[in-house]
Design a protein around this motif. Structure first.
Motif, PDB file in Angstrom:
ATOM      1  N   LYS A  67      32.353 116.793  25.586  1.00  5.46           N
ATOM      2  CA  LYS A  67      33.009 115.484  25.715  1.00  5.46           C
ATOM      3  C   LYS A  67      33.965 115.462  26.898  1.00  5.46           C
ATOM      4  CE  LYS A  67      33.814 112.669  21.919  1.00  5.46           C
ATOM      5  NZ  LYS A  67      34.555 112.301  20.711  1.00  5.46           N
ATOM      6  N   THR A  68      34.640 116.564  27.131  1.00  2.00           N
ATOM      7  CA  THR A  68      35.572 116.658  28.255  1.00  2.00           C
ATOM      8  C   THR A  68      34.817 116.543  29.579  1.00  2.00           C
ATOM      9  OG1 THR A  68      37.094 118.016  26.978  1.00  2.00           O
ATOM     10  CG2 THR A  68      37.304 118.115  29.372  1.00  2.00           C
ATOM     11  N   VAL A  69      33.672 117.186  29.673  1.00  2.00           N
ATOM     12  CA  VAL A  69      32.861 117.120  30.894  1.00  2.00           C
ATOM     13  C   VAL A  69      32.431 115.677  31.144  1.00  2.00           C
ATOM     14  CG1 VAL A  69      30.736 117.909  32.008  1.00  2.00           C
ATOM     15  CG2 VAL A  69      32.086 119.507  30.638  1.00  2.00           C
ATOM     16  N   HIS A  70      32.014 114.982  30.097  1.00  2.00           N
ATOM     17  CA  HIS A  70      31.629 113.574  30.243  1.00  2.00           C
ATOM     18  C   HIS A  70      32.830 112.732  30.682  1.00  2.00           C
ATOM     19  CE1 HIS A  70      27.453 113.595  28.922  1.00  2.00           C
ATOM     20  NE2 HIS A  70      27.805 114.481  28.007  1.00  2.00           N
ATOM     21  N   ARG A  71      34.003 113.022  30.133  1.00  2.00           N
ATOM     22  CA  ARG A  71      35.214 112.286  30.511  1.00  2.00           C
ATOM     23  C   ARG A  71      35.551 112.529  31.978  1.00  2.00           C
ATOM     24  NH1 ARG A  71      39.046 114.540  27.539  1.00  2.00           N
ATOM     25  NH2 ARG A  71      38.104 113.734  25.654  1.00  2.00           N
ATOM     26  N   TRP A  72      35.423 113.779  32.422  1.00  2.00           N
ATOM     27  CA  TRP A  72      35.658 114.088  33.837  1.00  2.00           C
ATOM     28  C   TRP A  72      34.766 113.231  34.723  1.00  2.00           C
ATOM     29  CZ3 TRP A  72      35.333 120.119  33.345  1.00  2.00           C
ATOM     30  CH2 TRP A  72      36.560 120.615  32.878  1.00  2.00           C
ATOM     31  N   HIS A  73      33.493 113.103  34.324  1.00  2.00           N
ATOM     32  CA  HIS A  73      32.561 112.309  35.128  1.00  2.00           C
ATOM     33  C   HIS A  73      32.965 110.829  35.106  1.00  2.00           C
ATOM     34  CE1 HIS A  73      28.951 110.779  36.958  1.00  2.00           C
ATOM     35  NE2 HIS A  73      28.732 110.027  35.907  1.00  2.00           N
ATOM     36  N   GLN A  74      33.304 110.319  33.938  1.00  2.00           N
ATOM     37  CA  GLN A  74      33.672 108.906  33.816  1.00  2.00           C
ATOM     38  C   GLN A  74      34.911 108.571  34.626  1.00  2.00           C
ATOM     39  OE1 GLN A  74      34.026 108.503  29.606  1.00  2.00           O
ATOM     40  NE2 GLN A  74      31.866 108.030  29.308  1.00  2.00           N
ATOM     41  N   THR A  75      35.877 109.467  34.649  1.00  2.00           N
ATOM     42  CA  THR A  75      37.138 109.206  35.347  1.00  2.00           C
ATOM     43  C   THR A  75      37.143 109.760  36.772  1.00  2.00           C
ATOM     44  OG1 THR A  75      38.125 111.225  34.439  1.00  2.00           O
ATOM     45  CG2 THR A  75      38.456 109.176  33.193  1.00  2.00           C
ATOM     46  N   GLN A  76      36.055 110.473  37.129  1.00  2.00           N
ATOM     47  CA  GLN A  76      35.942 111.083  38.453  1.00  2.00           C
ATOM     48  C   GLN A  76      37.128 111.999  38.761  1.00  2.00           C
ATOM     49  OE1 GLN A  76      33.180 110.643  40.953  1.00  2.00           O
ATOM     50  NE2 GLN A  76      32.471 110.552  38.844  1.00  2.00           N
ATOM     51  N   THR A  77      37.519 112.785  37.759  1.00  2.00           N
ATOM     52  CA  THR A  77      38.608 113.740  37.918  1.00  2.00           C
ATOM     53  C   THR A  77      38.050 115.157  37.884  1.00  2.00           C
ATOM     54  OG1 THR A  77      39.025 113.730  35.536  1.00  2.00           O
ATOM     55  CG2 THR A  77      40.348 112.241  36.888  1.00  2.00           C
ATOM     56  N   GLY A  78      38.793 116.069  38.480  1.00  6.72           N
ATOM     57  CA  GLY A  78      38.380 117.470  38.474  1.00  6.72           C
ATOM     58  C   GLY A  78      36.964 117.638  38.970  1.00  6.72           C
ATOM     59  N   PRO A  79      36.198 118.498  38.321  1.00  8.02           N
ATOM     60  CA  PRO A  79      34.819 118.708  38.754  1.00  8.02           C
ATOM     61  C   PRO A  79      33.903 117.534  38.427  1.00  8.02           C
ATOM     62  CG  PRO A  79      35.326 120.090  36.861  1.00  8.02           C
ATOM     63  CD  PRO A  79      36.603 119.426  37.280  1.00  8.02           C
ATOM     64  N   GLY A  80      34.404 116.543  37.718  1.00  4.27           N
ATOM     65  CA  GLY A  80      33.609 115.357  37.402  1.00  4.27           C
ATOM     66  C   GLY A  80      33.160 114.605  38.639  1.00  4.27           C
ATOM     67  N   GLN A  81      33.919 114.716  39.719  1.00  7.47           N
ATOM     68  CA  GLN A  81      33.541 114.046  40.955  1.00  7.47           C
ATOM     69  C   GLN A  81      32.323 114.686  41.610  1.00  7.47           C
ATOM     70  OE1 GLN A  81      36.954 114.390  43.538  1.00  7.47           O
ATOM     71  NE2 GLN A  81      37.360 116.430  42.770  1.00  7.47           N
ATOM     72  N   LEU A  82      31.926 115.867  41.169  1.00  5.12           N
ATOM     73  CA  LEU A  82      30.760 116.556  41.712  1.00  5.12           C
ATOM     74  C   LEU A  82      29.475 116.168  40.989  1.00  5.12           C
ATOM     75  CD1 LEU A  82      32.293 120.153  41.773  1.00  5.12           C
ATOM     76  CD2 LEU A  82      32.271 118.479  43.639  1.00  5.12           C
ATOM     77  N   MET A  83      29.603 115.488  39.861  1.00  2.67           N
ATOM     78  CA  MET A  83      28.464 115.235  38.995  1.00  2.67           C
ATOM     79  C   MET A  83      27.736 113.952  39.378  1.00  2.67           C
ATOM     80  SD  MET A  83      30.527 116.446  35.644  1.00  2.67           S
ATOM     81  CE  MET A  83      29.309 116.027  34.455  1.00  2.67           C
ATOM     82  N   PHE A  84      26.445 113.949  39.096  1.00  3.91           N
ATOM     83  CA  PHE A  84      25.604 112.792  39.404  1.00  3.91           C
ATOM     84  C   PHE A  84      24.509 112.686  38.351  1.00  3.91           C
ATOM     85  CE2 PHE A  84      24.300 116.547  41.716  1.00  3.91           C
ATOM     86  CZ  PHE A  84      22.940 116.638  41.450  1.00  3.91           C
ATOM     87  N   ARG A  85      23.899 111.526  38.285  1.00  7.08           N
ATOM     88  CA  ARG A  85      22.838 111.284  37.308  1.00  7.08           C
ATOM     89  C   ARG A  85      21.477 111.660  37.887  1.00  7.08           C
ATOM     90  NH1 ARG A  85      24.133 110.205  32.351  1.00  7.08           N
ATOM     91  NH2 ARG A  85      26.069 109.114  32.089  1.00  7.08           N
ATOM     92  N   VAL A  86      20.690 112.302  37.040  1.00 13.37           N
ATOM     93  CA  VAL A  86      19.283 112.547  37.319  1.00 13.37           C
ATOM     94  C   VAL A  86      18.568 111.926  36.131  1.00 13.37           C
ATOM     95  CG1 VAL A  86      17.465 114.259  37.639  1.00 13.37           C
ATOM     96  CG2 VAL A  86      19.748 114.696  38.563  1.00 13.37           C
ATOM     97  N   GLY A  87      18.084 110.706  36.329  1.00  9.54           N
ATOM     98  CA  GLY A  87      17.556 109.951  35.202  1.00  9.54           C
ATOM     99  C   GLY A  87      18.689 109.641  34.249  1.00  9.54           C
ATOM    100  N   LYS A  88      18.556 110.044  32.996  1.00  7.51           N
ATOM    101  CA  LYS A  88      19.626 109.802  32.021  1.00  7.51           C
ATOM    102  C   LYS A  88      20.559 111.010  31.858  1.00  7.51           C
ATOM    103  CE  LYS A  88      16.957 111.138  27.954  1.00  7.51           C
ATOM    104  NZ  LYS A  88      16.508 110.725  26.612  1.00  7.51           N
ATOM    105  N   TYR A  89      20.339 112.058  32.630  1.00 11.90           N
ATOM    106  CA  TYR A  89      21.111 113.291  32.498  1.00 11.90           C
ATOM    107  C   TYR A  89      22.146 113.456  33.603  1.00 11.90           C
ATOM    108  CZ  TYR A  89      17.204 114.310  29.427  1.00 11.90           C
ATOM    109  OH  TYR A  89      16.275 114.231  28.439  1.00 11.90           O
ATOM    110  N   LEU A  90      23.271 114.064  33.263  1.00 12.76           N
ATOM    111  CA  LEU A  90      24.289 114.412  34.254  1.00 12.76           C
ATOM    112  C   LEU A  90      24.016 115.816  34.764  1.00 12.76           C
ATOM    113  CD1 LEU A  90      27.727 113.256  32.809  1.00 12.76           C
ATOM    114  CD2 LEU A  90      26.579 112.441  34.850  1.00 12.76           C
ATOM    115  N   ARG A  91      24.139 115.985  36.052  1.00 15.01           N
ATOM    116  CA  ARG A  91      23.952 117.296  36.665  1.00 15.01           C
ATOM    117  C   ARG A  91      25.003 117.493  37.745  1.00 15.01           C
ATOM    118  NH1 ARG A  91      21.149 117.725  32.800  1.00 15.01           N
ATOM    119  NH2 ARG A  91      18.955 118.263  32.719  1.00 15.01           N
TER     120      ARG A  91
END
Length: 64
Positions: free
Chosen positions: A20-44
């Motif tokens: 859940k924390t990893v998903h939150r990072w992606h949603q808020t674009q904080t920490g390593p969440g700014q490195l994540m991107f969607r591949v179809g319905k998956y985060l990578r």
């Protein structure tokens, strides 16, 4: 040898946090969440980007 793209469970394990924390990072674009991107319905994220982020963070902590 690890795959070039990290999954949410792998990222969570790498940082020792819940998925859940990893998903939150992606949603808020904080920490390593700014490195994540969607591949179809998956985060990578690229492991190379995560390694670079970690090295930068560790370098910043030592300098402080």
């Amino acid at each position: 040898m690890r795959k070039p793209l990290a999954t949410v469970p792998e990222i969570a394990e790498h940082y020792g946090v819940p998925q859940k924390t990893v998903h939150r990072w992606h949603q808020t674009q904080t920490g390593p969440g700014q490195l994540m991107f969607r591949v179809g319905k998956y985060l990578r994220a690229r492991w190379d980007d995560i390694d670079h982020y970690d090295a930068h963070q560790a370098g910043g902590q030592r300098a402080a």
